[in-house]
Design a protein around this motif. Sequence first.
Motif, PDB file in Angstrom:
ATOM      1  N   GLY A 223       0.783  -1.223   0.000  1.00  0.00           N
ATOM      2  CA  GLY A 223       0.000   0.000   0.000  1.00  0.00           C
ATOM      3  C   GLY A 223       0.816   1.274   0.000  1.00  0.00           C
ATOM      4  N   LEU A 224       2.033   1.243  -0.575  1.00  0.00           N
ATOM      5  CA  LEU A 224       2.879   2.432  -0.547  1.00  0.00           C
ATOM      6  C   LEU A 224       2.367   3.520  -1.483  1.00  0.00           C
ATOM      7  CD1 LEU A 224       6.422   0.777  -0.478  1.00  0.00           C
ATOM      8  CD2 LEU A 224       4.970   1.461   1.431  1.00  0.00           C
ATOM      9  N   ILE A 225       1.559   3.154  -2.455  1.00  0.00           N
ATOM     10  CA  ILE A 225       1.031   4.151  -3.381  1.00  0.00           C
ATOM     11  C   ILE A 225      -0.275   4.734  -2.866  1.00  0.00           C
ATOM     12  CG2 ILE A 225      -0.404   2.631  -4.789  1.00  0.00           C
ATOM     13  CD1 ILE A 225       1.975   5.451  -5.965  1.00  0.00           C
ATOM     14  N   ASN A 226      -0.871   4.104  -1.858  1.00  0.00           N
ATOM     15  CA  ASN A 226      -2.119   4.601  -1.272  1.00  0.00           C
ATOM     16  C   ASN A 226      -1.781   5.660  -0.239  1.00  0.00           C
ATOM     17  OD1 ASN A 226      -4.635   5.002  -0.194  1.00  0.00           O
ATOM     18  ND2 ASN A 226      -5.168   2.831  -0.177  1.00  0.00           N
ATOM     19  N   LEU A 227      -1.832   6.919  -0.659  1.00  0.00           N
ATOM     20  CA  LEU A 227      -1.399   8.003   0.223  1.00  0.00           C
ATOM     21  C   LEU A 227      -2.281   8.127   1.450  1.00  0.00           C
ATOM     22  CD1 LEU A 227      -0.598  10.726  -2.464  1.00  0.00           C
ATOM     23  CD2 LEU A 227       0.956   9.099  -1.389  1.00  0.00           C
ATOM     24  N   LYS A 228      -3.581   7.870   1.298  1.00  0.00           N
ATOM     25  CA  LYS A 228      -4.488   7.983   2.436  1.00  0.00           C
ATOM     26  C   LYS A 228      -4.151   6.964   3.521  1.00  0.00           C
ATOM     27  CE  LYS A 228      -9.409   7.922   3.579  1.00  0.00           C
ATOM     28  NZ  LYS A 228     -10.788   7.755   3.037  1.00  0.00           N
ATOM     29  N   ALA A 229      -3.957   5.709   3.109  1.00  0.00           N
ATOM     30  CA  ALA A 229      -3.613   4.671   4.087  1.00  0.00           C
ATOM     31  C   ALA A 229      -2.220   4.900   4.663  1.00  0.00           C
ATOM     32  CB  ALA A 229      -3.700   3.295   3.430  1.00  0.00           C
ATOM     33  N   LEU A 230      -1.285   5.369   3.837  1.00  0.00           N
ATOM     34  CA  LEU A 230       0.075   5.597   4.307  1.00  0.00           C
ATOM     35  C   LEU A 230       0.123   6.735   5.315  1.00  0.00           C
ATOM     36  CD1 LEU A 230       2.925   4.508   3.874  1.00  0.00           C
ATOM     37  CD2 LEU A 230       3.258   6.245   2.128  1.00  0.00           C
ATOM     38  N   ASN A 231      -0.642   7.800   5.071  1.00  0.00           N
ATOM     39  CA  ASN A 231      -0.681   8.911   6.019  1.00  0.00           C
ATOM     40  C   ASN A 231      -1.315   8.495   7.333  1.00  0.00           C
ATOM     41  OD1 ASN A 231       0.521  10.659   4.195  1.00  0.00           O
ATOM     42  ND2 ASN A 231      -1.430  11.353   3.358  1.00  0.00           N
ATOM     43  N   TYR A 232      -2.359   7.667   7.265  1.00  0.00           N
ATOM     44  CA  TYR A 232      -2.959   7.162   8.494  1.00  0.00           C
ATOM     45  C   TYR A 232      -1.981   6.280   9.256  1.00  0.00           C
ATOM     46  CZ  TYR A 232      -5.791   4.223  11.541  1.00  0.00           C
ATOM     47  OH  TYR A 232      -6.277   3.536  12.624  1.00  0.00           O
ATOM     48  N   PHE A 233      -1.229   5.473   8.534  1.00  0.00           N
ATOM     49  CA  PHE A 233      -0.231   4.597   9.161  1.00  0.00           C
ATOM     50  C   PHE A 233       0.824   5.427   9.893  1.00  0.00           C
ATOM     51  CE2 PHE A 233       3.564   1.907   9.082  1.00  0.00           C
ATOM     52  CZ  PHE A 233       3.052   0.713   9.566  1.00  0.00           C
ATOM     53  N   ASN A 234       1.265   6.525   9.254  1.00  0.00           N
ATOM     54  CA  ASN A 234       2.294   7.364   9.869  1.00  0.00           C
ATOM     55  C   ASN A 234       1.742   8.143  11.054  1.00  0.00           C
ATOM     56  OD1 ASN A 234       4.213   6.524   7.999  1.00  0.00           O
ATOM     57  ND2 ASN A 234       3.700   8.140   6.556  1.00  0.00           N
ATOM     58  N   ARG A 235       0.492   8.612  10.951  1.00  0.00           N
ATOM     59  CA  ARG A 235      -0.085   9.373  12.063  1.00  0.00           C
ATOM     60  C   ARG A 235      -0.310   8.500  13.285  1.00  0.00           C
ATOM     61  NH1 ARG A 235      -3.497  11.506   8.064  1.00  0.00           N
ATOM     62  NH2 ARG A 235      -5.155  10.139   8.818  1.00  0.00           N
ATOM     63  N   ARG A 236      -0.644   7.246  13.082  1.00  0.00           N
ATOM     64  CA  ARG A 236      -0.917   6.362  14.220  1.00  0.00           C
ATOM     65  C   ARG A 236       0.327   6.171  15.082  1.00  0.00           C
ATOM     66  NH1 ARG A 236      -4.024   2.747  16.579  1.00  0.00           N
ATOM     67  NH2 ARG A 236      -3.188   0.766  17.309  1.00  0.00           N
ATOM     68  N   TYR A 237       1.474   6.070  14.422  1.00  0.00           N
ATOM     69  CA  TYR A 237       2.706   5.795  15.167  1.00  0.00           C
ATOM     70  C   TYR A 237       3.597   7.032  15.283  1.00  0.00           C
ATOM     71  CZ  TYR A 237       1.107   1.172  13.787  1.00  0.00           C
ATOM     72  OH  TYR A 237       0.338   0.061  13.573  1.00  0.00           O
ATOM     73  N   ASP A 238       3.006   8.219  15.107  1.00  0.00           N
ATOM     74  CA  ASP A 238       3.792   9.452  15.103  1.00  0.00           C
ATOM     75  C   ASP A 238       4.397   9.706  16.472  1.00  0.00           C
ATOM     76  OD1 ASP A 238       4.926  11.790  14.266  1.00  0.00           O
ATOM     77  OD2 ASP A 238       3.130  13.001  14.574  1.00  0.00           O
ATOM     78  N   ARG A 239       3.655   9.421  17.536  1.00  0.00           N
ATOM     79  CA  ARG A 239       4.107   9.749  18.888  1.00  0.00           C
ATOM     80  C   ARG A 239       4.749   8.566  19.601  1.00  0.00           C
ATOM     81  NH1 ARG A 239      -0.909  13.408  21.323  1.00  0.00           N
ATOM     82  NH2 ARG A 239      -0.894  15.008  19.681  1.00  0.00           N
ATOM     83  N   THR A 240       4.854   7.438  18.946  1.00  0.00           N
ATOM     84  CA  THR A 240       5.382   6.256  19.635  1.00  0.00           C
ATOM     85  C   THR A 240       6.668   5.739  18.986  1.00  0.00           C
ATOM     86  OG1 THR A 240       3.887   4.886  18.323  1.00  0.00           O
ATOM     87  CG2 THR A 240       3.119   5.573  20.500  1.00  0.00           C
ATOM     88  N   ILE A 241       6.556   5.155  17.802  1.00  0.00           N
ATOM     89  CA  ILE A 241       7.726   4.486  17.197  1.00  0.00           C
ATOM     90  C   ILE A 241       8.070   5.101  15.851  1.00  0.00           C
ATOM     91  CG2 ILE A 241       7.334   2.306  18.389  1.00  0.00           C
ATOM     92  CD1 ILE A 241       5.956   1.287  15.855  1.00  0.00           C
ATOM     93  N   LYS A 242       7.810   6.398  15.688  1.00  0.00           N
ATOM     94  CA  LYS A 242       8.128   7.038  14.416  1.00  0.00           C
ATOM     95  C   LYS A 242       9.619   6.967  14.111  1.00  0.00           C
ATOM     96  CE  LYS A 242       7.597  11.372  11.882  1.00  0.00           C
ATOM     97  NZ  LYS A 242       7.118  12.782  11.944  1.00  0.00           N
ATOM     98  N   HIS A 243      10.450   7.007  15.168  1.00  0.00           N
ATOM     99  CA  HIS A 243      11.903   6.964  14.960  1.00  0.00           C
ATOM    100  C   HIS A 243      12.365   5.604  14.458  1.00  0.00           C
ATOM    101  CE1 HIS A 243      11.009   5.499  18.994  1.00  0.00           C
ATOM    102  NE2 HIS A 243      12.161   4.847  18.983  1.00  0.00           N
TER     103      HIS A 243
END
Length: 439
Positions: A223-243
């Motif tokens: 799903g790397l081309i699905n920007l909507k799903a990718l943005n949701y994936f990044n927002r979910r882990y933004d404050r935890t394991i983004k690093h």
Amino acid sequence: MEDVEDSHQCGFCHAQLMEPYIKCCQCPPPEDDKMFICLHCFAKGVEFNGHESSHAYSIVKNNFPLFEKGWTALEELNLIKAISDCGYGNWADVSHQLRTKSAQECERHYTYYYIENPKPPLPELPEVYLDIHPLPVVFKLSENPPRPAEGSSVYNEMAGYMAARGDFTSEYDNFMEIDLRQMKFASKDDDEFEQDLKLAVLDIYQNCLKERERRKRVVRQYGLINLKALNYFNRRYDRTIKHLLDGLRVFMRLLSPEEYEKFIESLHYEYELKNEIQNLQLFRENGLTLLRQIKLYTILRAQHEQQREQRHLLNDVLMHLKDEAACQSWLQRQAALDTMGKGLPVNLPTAPRRAAAPLEIIGLPGYDKLTSKEKELCATVRLVPEAYLEFKSLLLNECQKYGCLKLAQARQLIKIDVNKTRKIYDFLCTEGVLNKDPL
């Protein structure tokens, strides 16, 4: 269709069965009602008299219409029973026994379906989900892989991706075909070495095609081309394991998409557990042993942190508690703020600067040569004893040379802060070492 109100009881608890209830399909039909089970006993998984909870079963219910909508099969049975008990024509008593229909409704329904237009006892019921006319195909944009509307912002962001073909306008190693377009195998002049070289080039091109397909498969499956799903994936882990995400992304091809998502989610859950454990340890360190105390502690702690971040004028007064000028300045600012609250323009007085702490001069060179008053002066003006003795000697020699020494002359001799020079000059004049006026 079963007459549940009169006929059957639960084979385990012997309660009167009300629809819906369960009928065992594997137990042989008995003489009594042991093959019927109420929902309460069925939910517990009871087993009795050869019946096991793993047996196949069917749900008995009579809430479907037989002849017309609004009349269920159960009401049809009760209507026939009520007419047999009360007699034909006593519609008021039939309606009273039926409870769900009026006398006029009972008369109309029975006259039309049982007398004027009789039908077989169990007519074939049409399947309501089938329709004679096929429904039109409704077009809907796909989400994965996405097919954004042409000209939309998402369409412009997906540079070079053609959703209908699942392809990209710019391929991996996009100019690989240029090396092949002039290659020919029909020439008789090619020697064995040249033939092997051409075959090697074809092998390289074949590997290039495999790599292109692999990259497209990774992009599509994860799903790397699905920007909507990718943005949701990044927002979910933004404050935890983004690093960790950027470092782990290169290893996603080693796992299936489902396994990779489970792995990332497990890391996210681990981080949340560690954070929760740290919070519980903090609560325990602060003496909290009950969960109901945590909410109040969290509120009070947030208020305390907010107050610490806010700097107010009282802090300046407390830092200069012995300074009368600082207290007076704070009172002036409070009065000015009250005046400004009434809509009047006011210039607020600035808070005084915080005085520097005395210098620790014990043990420094020249400390033993100072008197107690000189030690206090050096500590207050933050001047090392050796420098003070040098300045004192310089001022004393100048005073003996001219018979007196003015403050302006002292400032020209000592190239330090003018306030420190004044304090040294005033101290020496007070001690009688220097003369302000000629003798």
